[in-house]
Design a protein around this motif. Structure first.
Motif, PDB file in Angstrom:
ATOM      1  N   GLU A  77      -9.131  -2.703  -3.783  1.00  0.00           N
ATOM      2  CA  GLU A  77      -8.755  -1.513  -3.032  1.00  0.00           C
ATOM      3  C   GLU A  77      -8.993  -0.279  -3.899  1.00  0.00           C
ATOM      4  OE1 GLU A  77      -5.211  -2.887  -0.078  1.00  0.00           O
ATOM      5  OE2 GLU A  77      -4.681  -2.568  -2.175  1.00  0.00           O
ATOM      6  N   LEU A  78      -9.462   0.771  -3.244  1.00  0.00           N
ATOM      7  CA  LEU A  78      -9.824   1.992  -3.941  1.00  0.00           C
ATOM      8  C   LEU A  78      -9.347   3.190  -3.147  1.00  0.00           C
ATOM      9  CD1 LEU A  78     -11.686   3.609  -6.018  1.00  0.00           C
ATOM     10  CD2 LEU A  78     -13.478   3.306  -4.313  1.00  0.00           C
ATOM     11  N   ASN A 117     -10.678   2.581   0.840  1.00  0.00           N
ATOM     12  CA  ASN A 117     -11.470   1.487   1.410  1.00  0.00           C
ATOM     13  C   ASN A 117     -10.563   0.343   1.861  1.00  0.00           C
ATOM     14  OD1 ASN A 117     -10.671   0.313  -0.979  1.00  0.00           O
ATOM     15  ND2 ASN A 117     -12.676  -0.502  -1.509  1.00  0.00           N
ATOM     16  N   THR A 118      -9.304   0.643   2.114  1.00  0.00           N
ATOM     17  CA  THR A 118      -8.352  -0.395   2.506  1.00  0.00           C
ATOM     18  C   THR A 118      -8.510  -0.744   3.972  1.00  0.00           C
ATOM     19  OG1 THR A 118      -6.639   1.164   3.130  1.00  0.00           O
ATOM     20  CG2 THR A 118      -6.692   0.493   0.818  1.00  0.00           C
ATOM     21  N   ALA A 119      -7.863  -1.805   4.360  1.00  0.00           N
ATOM     22  CA  ALA A 119      -7.891  -2.238   5.761  1.00  0.00           C
ATOM     23  C   ALA A 119      -6.797  -1.553   6.570  1.00  0.00           C
ATOM     24  CB  ALA A 119      -7.721  -3.758   5.839  1.00  0.00           C
ATOM     25  N   ASP A 120      -6.101  -0.613   5.960  1.00  0.00           N
ATOM     26  CA  ASP A 120      -5.038   0.101   6.661  1.00  0.00           C
ATOM     27  C   ASP A 120      -5.613   0.959   7.784  1.00  0.00           C
ATOM     28  OD1 ASP A 120      -3.196  -0.990   4.957  1.00  0.00           O
ATOM     29  OD2 ASP A 120      -3.044   0.767   3.676  1.00  0.00           O
ATOM     30  N   MET A 134       0.818  -1.194   0.000  1.00  0.00           N
ATOM     31  CA  MET A 134       0.000   0.000   0.000  1.00  0.00           C
ATOM     32  C   MET A 134       0.861   1.256   0.000  1.00  0.00           C
ATOM     33  SD  MET A 134      -3.012   0.974  -0.197  1.00  0.00           S
ATOM     34  CE  MET A 134      -3.844   2.516  -0.108  1.00  0.00           C
ATOM     35  N   GLN A 135       2.069   1.196   0.583  1.00  0.00           N
ATOM     36  CA  GLN A 135       2.954   2.359   0.616  1.00  0.00           C
ATOM     37  C   GLN A 135       3.292   2.823  -0.796  1.00  0.00           C
ATOM     38  OE1 GLN A 135       3.687   4.158   3.060  1.00  0.00           O
ATOM     39  NE2 GLN A 135       3.217   2.900   4.812  1.00  0.00           N
ATOM     40  N   LYS A 136       3.557   1.883  -1.702  1.00  0.00           N
ATOM     41  CA  LYS A 136       3.872   2.250  -3.076  1.00  0.00           C
ATOM     42  C   LYS A 136       2.688   2.927  -3.738  1.00  0.00           C
ATOM     43  CE  LYS A 136       7.320  -1.281  -3.689  1.00  0.00           C
ATOM     44  NZ  LYS A 136       7.732  -2.483  -4.365  1.00  0.00           N
ATOM     45  N   LYS A 137       1.496   2.462  -3.415  1.00  0.00           N
ATOM     46  CA  LYS A 137       0.302   3.066  -3.981  1.00  0.00           C
ATOM     47  C   LYS A 137       0.136   4.496  -3.489  1.00  0.00           C
ATOM     48  CE  LYS A 137      -1.857  -1.392  -4.266  1.00  0.00           C
ATOM     49  NZ  LYS A 137      -2.781  -2.297  -3.629  1.00  0.00           N
ATOM     50  N   LEU A 138       0.426   4.738  -2.224  1.00  0.00           N
ATOM     51  CA  LEU A 138       0.328   6.092  -1.697  1.00  0.00           C
ATOM     52  C   LEU A 138       1.353   7.006  -2.354  1.00  0.00           C
ATOM     53  CD1 LEU A 138      -0.377   5.533   2.100  1.00  0.00           C
ATOM     54  CD2 LEU A 138      -1.939   6.381   0.348  1.00  0.00           C
ATOM     55  N   ILE A 139       2.531   6.489  -2.640  1.00  0.00           N
ATOM     56  CA  ILE A 139       3.545   7.279  -3.331  1.00  0.00           C
ATOM     57  C   ILE A 139       3.048   7.641  -4.724  1.00  0.00           C
ATOM     58  CG2 ILE A 139       5.857   7.200  -4.346  1.00  0.00           C
ATOM     59  CD1 ILE A 139       6.669   5.543  -1.841  1.00  0.00           C
ATOM     60  N   ILE A 140       2.465   6.679  -5.417  1.00  0.00           N
ATOM     61  CA  ILE A 140       1.904   6.945  -6.746  1.00  0.00           C
ATOM     62  C   ILE A 140       0.809   7.988  -6.629  1.00  0.00           C
ATOM     63  CG2 ILE A 140       0.576   5.958  -8.640  1.00  0.00           C
ATOM     64  CD1 ILE A 140       2.152   3.317  -8.097  1.00  0.00           C
ATOM     65  N   LEU A 141      -0.049   7.873  -5.616  1.00  0.00           N
ATOM     66  CA  LEU A 141      -1.114   8.849  -5.385  1.00  0.00           C
ATOM     67  C   LEU A 141      -0.542  10.246  -5.221  1.00  0.00           C
ATOM     68  CD1 LEU A 141      -3.376   7.033  -2.734  1.00  0.00           C
ATOM     69  CD2 LEU A 141      -3.951   7.540  -5.075  1.00  0.00           C
ATOM     70  N   THR A 168     -10.655  15.585  -9.694  1.00  0.00           N
ATOM     71  CA  THR A 168     -10.798  14.313  -8.995  1.00  0.00           C
ATOM     72  C   THR A 168      -9.739  13.343  -9.495  1.00  0.00           C
ATOM     73  OG1 THR A 168     -12.385  13.474 -10.613  1.00  0.00           O
ATOM     74  CG2 THR A 168     -13.287  14.571  -8.661  1.00  0.00           C
ATOM     75  N   TRP A 169      -9.446  12.390  -8.652  1.00  0.00           N
ATOM     76  CA  TRP A 169      -8.462  11.367  -8.957  1.00  0.00           C
ATOM     77  C   TRP A 169      -8.905  10.086  -8.267  1.00  0.00           C
ATOM     78  CZ3 TRP A 169      -5.533   8.481  -5.697  1.00  0.00           C
ATOM     79  CH2 TRP A 169      -4.449   7.818  -6.255  1.00  0.00           C
ATOM     80  N   GLU A 170      -8.833   8.970  -8.960  1.00  0.00           N
ATOM     81  CA  GLU A 170      -9.224   7.691  -8.370  1.00  0.00           C
ATOM     82  C   GLU A 170      -8.260   6.604  -8.812  1.00  0.00           C
ATOM     83  OE1 GLU A 170     -12.828   4.931  -9.412  1.00  0.00           O
ATOM     84  OE2 GLU A 170     -13.455   6.418  -7.917  1.00  0.00           O
ATOM     85  N   ALA A 171      -7.818   5.780  -7.859  1.00  0.00           N
ATOM     86  CA  ALA A 171      -6.953   4.642  -8.150  1.00  0.00           C
ATOM     87  C   ALA A 171      -7.638   3.389  -7.640  1.00  0.00           C
ATOM     88  CB  ALA A 171      -5.600   4.801  -7.474  1.00  0.00           C
ATOM     89  N   THR A 172      -7.657   2.372  -8.472  1.00  0.00           N
ATOM     90  CA  THR A 172      -8.236   1.094  -8.071  1.00  0.00           C
ATOM     91  C   THR A 172      -7.263  -0.025  -8.399  1.00  0.00           C
ATOM     92  OG1 THR A 172      -9.365   0.875 -10.208  1.00  0.00           O
ATOM     93  CG2 THR A 172     -10.636   1.798  -8.399  1.00  0.00           C
ATOM     94  N   ASN A 173      -7.290  -1.042  -7.559  1.00  0.00           N
ATOM     95  CA  ASN A 173      -6.527  -2.250  -7.801  1.00  0.00           C
ATOM     96  C   ASN A 173      -7.546  -3.318  -8.179  1.00  0.00           C
ATOM     97  OD1 ASN A 173      -5.235  -4.753  -7.578  1.00  0.00           O
ATOM     98  ND2 ASN A 173      -3.773  -3.952  -6.093  1.00  0.00           N
ATOM     99  N   PRO A 174      -7.616  -3.683  -9.452  1.00  0.00           N
ATOM    100  CA  PRO A 174      -8.627  -4.655  -9.895  1.00  0.00           C
ATOM    101  C   PRO A 174      -8.509  -6.022  -9.213  1.00  0.00           C
ATOM    102  CG  PRO A 174      -7.530  -3.640 -11.778  1.00  0.00           C
ATOM    103  CD  PRO A 174      -6.792  -3.219 -10.552  1.00  0.00           C
TER     104      PRO A 174
END
Length: 149
Positions: free
Chosen positions: A67-68, A92-95, A1-8, A57-63
């Protein structure tokens, strides 16, 4: 999830800097070590040249995982006499962190970043104003650093 936050955060910087096409919605797929993430962002017409492009707006999803994370620039607020742009990011992650609020000044000298848990409790806060950084954890412990400019 950390990598996803960096991308965000990288995409958030691009969006707020106005590096997107007018009145556009763009979808892209970013590959990470744990799978692909689909990213879609939209910038309202006329907002791409503004320092606070409200309505972006910006949205990232992991198919694979469902996770969204979505972000929207919602407007400006004056905090301690400084006008700042505000963005809200929710996941909507469990983080532990499921919502983030980010405020920044037009000159980039002042910002506030708050992280919230699912119950709406502040988990952490980081702010920079007048060259001083303040960090507060969920227990209320404060760490301050001065003279950053």
């Amino acid at each position: 999830m950390q990598k996803k936050l960096i991308i965000l955060l990288m995409l958030f910087v691009l969006i707020t800097a106005g590096c997107t096409a007018k009145d556009s919605t763009t979808t892209t797929t970013v590959s990470t070590s744990d799978g692909d993430v689909d990213i879609e962002y939209s910038v309202p017409e006329g907002a791409e040249d503004e320092w606070c492009p409200v309505g972006t707006t910006w949205e990232a999803t992991n198919p694979q995982t469902g996770e969204l994370a979505n972000m929207e620039i919602v407007g400006t607020e004056t905090i301690d006499g400084v006008t700042m742009c505000k963005a809200v990011l929710e996941t909507n992650t469990a983080d532990e962190v499921v919502k983030m609020e980010y405020w920044w000044s037009e000159d980039g000298e002042t910002f506030i970043w708050k992280n919230y848990d699912a119950a709406g409790k502040v988990v952490s806060e980081i702010s920079v104003k007048d060259g001083a950084m303040t960090m507060i954890d969920e227990e209320g412990n404060v760490v301050e650093f001065g003279g950053m400019t």
